[in-house]
Structures are given as structure tokens and as C-alpha cells.
Design a protein around this motif. Sequence first.
Motif, mmCIF file in Angstrom:
data_model
loop_
_atom_site.group_PDB
_atom_site.id
_atom_site.type_symbol
_atom_site.label_atom_id
_atom_site.label_comp_id
_atom_site.label_asym_id
_atom_site.label_seq_id
_atom_site.Cartn_x
_atom_site.Cartn_y
_atom_site.Cartn_z
ATOM 1 N N LEU A 1 0.830 -1.200 0.000
ATOM 2 C CA LEU A 1 0.000 0.000 0.000
ATOM 3 C C LEU A 1 0.871 1.259 0.000
ATOM 4 O O LEU A 1 1.784 1.400 0.819
ATOM 5 C CB LEU A 1 -0.902 -0.012 1.228
ATOM 6 C CG LEU A 1 -2.240 0.727 1.120
ATOM 7 C CD1 LEU A 1 -3.112 0.102 0.037
ATOM 8 C CD2 LEU A 1 -2.979 0.676 2.449
ATOM 9 N N LYS B 1 0.578 5.657 -0.385
ATOM 10 C CA LYS B 1 -0.325 6.803 -0.416
ATOM 11 C C LYS B 1 0.463 8.095 -0.384
ATOM 12 O O LYS B 1 1.419 8.259 0.386
ATOM 13 C CB LYS B 1 -1.280 6.759 0.790
ATOM 14 C CG LYS B 1 -2.242 7.950 0.872
ATOM 15 C CD LYS B 1 -3.170 7.998 -0.323
ATOM 16 C CE LYS B 1 -4.085 9.223 -0.293
ATOM 17 N NZ LYS B 1 -4.894 9.337 -1.526
ATOM 18 N N VAL C 1 -4.536 8.581 8.260
ATOM 19 C CA VAL C 1 -4.683 8.326 6.823
ATOM 20 C C VAL C 1 -4.858 6.830 6.579
ATOM 21 O O VAL C 1 -5.655 6.403 5.731
ATOM 22 C CB VAL C 1 -3.462 8.863 6.043
ATOM 23 C CG1 VAL C 1 -3.514 8.432 4.572
ATOM 24 C CG2 VAL C 1 -3.405 10.384 6.125
ATOM 25 N N MET C 2 -4.140 6.017 7.348
ATOM 26 C CA MET C 2 -4.269 4.565 7.240
ATOM 27 C C MET C 2 -5.692 4.119 7.559
ATOM 28 O O MET C 2 -6.280 3.301 6.844
ATOM 29 C CB MET C 2 -3.269 3.881 8.178
ATOM 30 C CG MET C 2 -3.353 2.367 8.198
ATOM 31 S SD MET C 2 -2.831 1.599 6.661
ATOM 32 C CE MET C 2 -1.045 1.873 6.757
ATOM 33 N N LYS D 1 -8.462 5.870 7.331
ATOM 34 C CA LYS D 1 -9.369 6.325 6.265
ATOM 35 C C LYS D 1 -9.207 5.482 5.005
ATOM 36 O O LYS D 1 -10.170 5.273 4.254
ATOM 37 C CB LYS D 1 -9.106 7.803 5.958
ATOM 38 C CG LYS D 1 -9.513 8.731 7.093
ATOM 39 C CD LYS D 1 -9.113 10.179 6.813
ATOM 40 C CE LYS D 1 -9.474 11.074 7.993
ATOM 41 N NZ LYS D 1 -9.022 12.479 7.791
ATOM 42 N N THR D 2 -7.990 4.981 4.772
ATOM 43 C CA THR D 2 -7.759 4.117 3.617
ATOM 44 C C THR D 2 -8.388 2.750 3.838
ATOM 45 O O THR D 2 -8.931 2.140 2.908
ATOM 46 C CB THR D 2 -6.248 3.970 3.352
ATOM 47 O OG1 THR D 2 -5.663 5.274 3.190
ATOM 48 C CG2 THR D 2 -5.981 3.164 2.093
ATOM 49 N N LEU E 1 -10.301 7.139 1.578
ATOM 50 C CA LEU E 1 -9.188 7.595 0.746
ATOM 51 C C LEU E 1 -8.733 6.437 -0.119
ATOM 52 O O LEU E 1 -8.700 5.290 0.319
ATOM 53 C CB LEU E 1 -8.010 8.075 1.608
ATOM 54 C CG LEU E 1 -8.221 9.345 2.429
ATOM 55 C CD1 LEU E 1 -7.019 9.575 3.354
ATOM 56 C CD2 LEU E 1 -8.442 10.555 1.530
ATOM 57 N N LYS E 2 -8.382 6.737 -1.362
ATOM 58 C CA LYS E 2 -7.874 5.727 -2.277
ATOM 59 C C LYS E 2 -6.354 5.760 -2.280
ATOM 60 O O LYS E 2 -5.746 6.832 -2.407
ATOM 61 C CB LYS E 2 -8.386 5.983 -3.695
ATOM 62 C CG LYS E 2 -9.866 5.729 -3.874
ATOM 63 C CD LYS E 2 -10.178 4.238 -3.866
ATOM 64 C CE LYS E 2 -11.644 3.969 -4.182
ATOM 65 N NZ LYS E 2 -11.949 2.523 -4.118
ATOM 66 N N PRO E 3 -5.694 4.610 -2.148
ATOM 67 C CA PRO E 3 -4.234 4.586 -2.216
ATOM 68 C C PRO E 3 -3.747 4.789 -3.646
ATOM 69 O O PRO E 3 -4.515 4.592 -4.606
ATOM 70 C CB PRO E 3 -3.888 3.177 -1.716
ATOM 71 C CG PRO E 3 -5.075 2.358 -2.112
ATOM 72 C CD PRO E 3 -6.268 3.263 -1.954
ATOM 73 N N ALA F 1 -9.587 -1.234 -2.223
ATOM 74 C CA ALA F 1 -8.829 -0.148 -2.854
ATOM 75 C C ALA F 1 -9.136 -0.054 -4.340
ATOM 76 O O ALA F 1 -8.858 0.965 -4.975
ATOM 77 C CB ALA F 1 -7.333 -0.357 -2.642
#
Length: 322
Positions: A10, A12, A45-46, A48-49, A54-56, A69
Amino acid sequence: MGVEIKIEHLTKSFGKQLIWNDVTLTMPAGEICVMLGPSGTGKSVMLKTLIGLLKPDRGSVIIEGTDIANCSEKDLYEIRKLFGVLFQDGAMFGSMNLFDNVAFPLREHTKKSESEIKRIVLEKMDLVGLIGAEYKLPGEISGGMRKRAGLARALVLDPEILLIDEPDSGLDPVRTSFINQLFVDLNAQINATFMIVTHDIHSVRVVPDQIGLLYHKHLAMFGPREMLLSSDEPVVRQFLNAQTVGPIGMSEEKDATELEAEKDMDLPPLPPIPLQLETSNGIPRKSQRPPGEWCRLNGVTPPPGSFRADSILSASAAKSSD
């Protein structure tokens, strides 16, 4: 029962700013996992991913065979039904009382009757110790109570994955201890997979089954609690034991001059590994391992005094005598 979360390669970034790169780990089903890291390393951020907010840039997050994802919005909506989220401040609607705040996901996402909603809401509020406060507004209660109300709301859809962002933020040590006990008891009751982001080192040393550390735009280490608490990896050792000697400085990294000045310094000994927090009723959780099992199976000698009831006091005494 919780589900496994498998993260592979992953990456980002926001524009030209890389947050983390090539993160790979597996969160076992039903276990309590904690993610650590200095401020600004992308822990939130992790989270939310993980839930698809959030998209990686690259990589995959695989839950029940679906890569969230890279899946469709329809599939993502279905997978999100597995999640419950506790935000840092509880994220209560200020104009709603606690009952209506906790009931909101049921009214929004289900067709349950009001009598069924009332039964579920009161059950979850009882679970977090809020019976009697149903009709208070968020502004009328303490920060700790708001967090517990947020937790009750996160539980009303019976999630298999619980994401928890900085649960100790704004809480005193006593309330932090209470909420830690609540997490352990909840994990035993609902067997969900927990991912907790926190800075509280005491919580990290006694609560989780698995620990991860984000540092310098990558995952420094992820694995069983005993593995990290007995590790000599410089950044892991420094962060988990709150030491000043090591690669982390006031900014994320120390400069070459600071590191050079430390190269001949003796590192303080690793503190004893404390016993993991037990459930209130003393019945082991499904994911809880016997004290010292990982060390024995992997031929690792833990720090002296580990896995004793007084290990935390021993560590404090050793630190004060240095």
C-alpha cells in the motif's frame, strides 16, 4: 466474529508528499491491533484508507475476498457494513441527545422499528456504561462519556471490524485505563477485529495482540506484542520505550550530528514486558496468548522481570534509578 484484513504494497501520497510507501501487513481476524508512529506519519490516513474514504496510489486492502482499494462503489458500500468507527472526539451531533446519536446509524441504514431500535441502542449504551445518560446532550457530558457514546454508536450495527482513532486523546490516565479495559472486554464479547491508533505507550504495552509502527514513510515493523516489546530495532525500541536515544528526534528524524553524538552512548535496558490486560471476568479472549509464548517459540529471551504482575512497577523503578 471479526474478519482478516490483508494489506499488500500500500502506497499513499498527497500530491508530491509521500505519506507511506509499500506497506504490507495482515491483521488477524478477531485480534486487537494497534498502529503507532510519530506525529505526521499517516496513522489516521491509514484508517481512512482501510474504510475506503481515501484511495491509495498503489496496493490493495483485501477484506473477505474484496479489494476495497480497487472495487466498485457498490461493493465498497457492502464491505463498509462490516465496519464501526470511533472518531477522536466521538463526533457526536451536538443538537441530538445521546440516544438519538447512537440510534442514527440504525435509522439511516436499516428498516428496523423504533421499538427494535430502542432495544439495540439501550443494549449498546449499557455495554459502554451509559445507561441513565440517554437524554443528555453531548455538550452536557465529559469527554470520556462522549467517547463511550461514540463507541456505542460504532457498535449498533454489530461490526466485524472496529476502527478507533486516538481513544485516549483528551482523557486523563484513569479514564484511559477504563476505556482500555472496555476495549478488551468488548473484544472478548463481540470477537471483532480492532485497529486502534494511539500515542499512549502504556496502553500499547498492555492492550493489543499485534503492534505496528509507522516511521519515515514506511512500516518499520508489525507483529505480535511480545515481538515488538523485546525488539532491539532502534526506532521500535526507542518509540515503544519512550527513550530519547535513537533515530527519532523533535522532528521525525534526528540529523547526522545528533546521531553521531549518540553512537557511543549505552542504551538503557529494555523494561520488563508486562502481562497483557485481562478481561474483567478473567476469561481469556480467543486471541489472547499465554504470557511469554511468542518469546519461547521464537527463542527470544525477554527482558528480566517480564510477565510478572509487578512488571510495570519494576520498569518504573528501573527508569527512575537510571
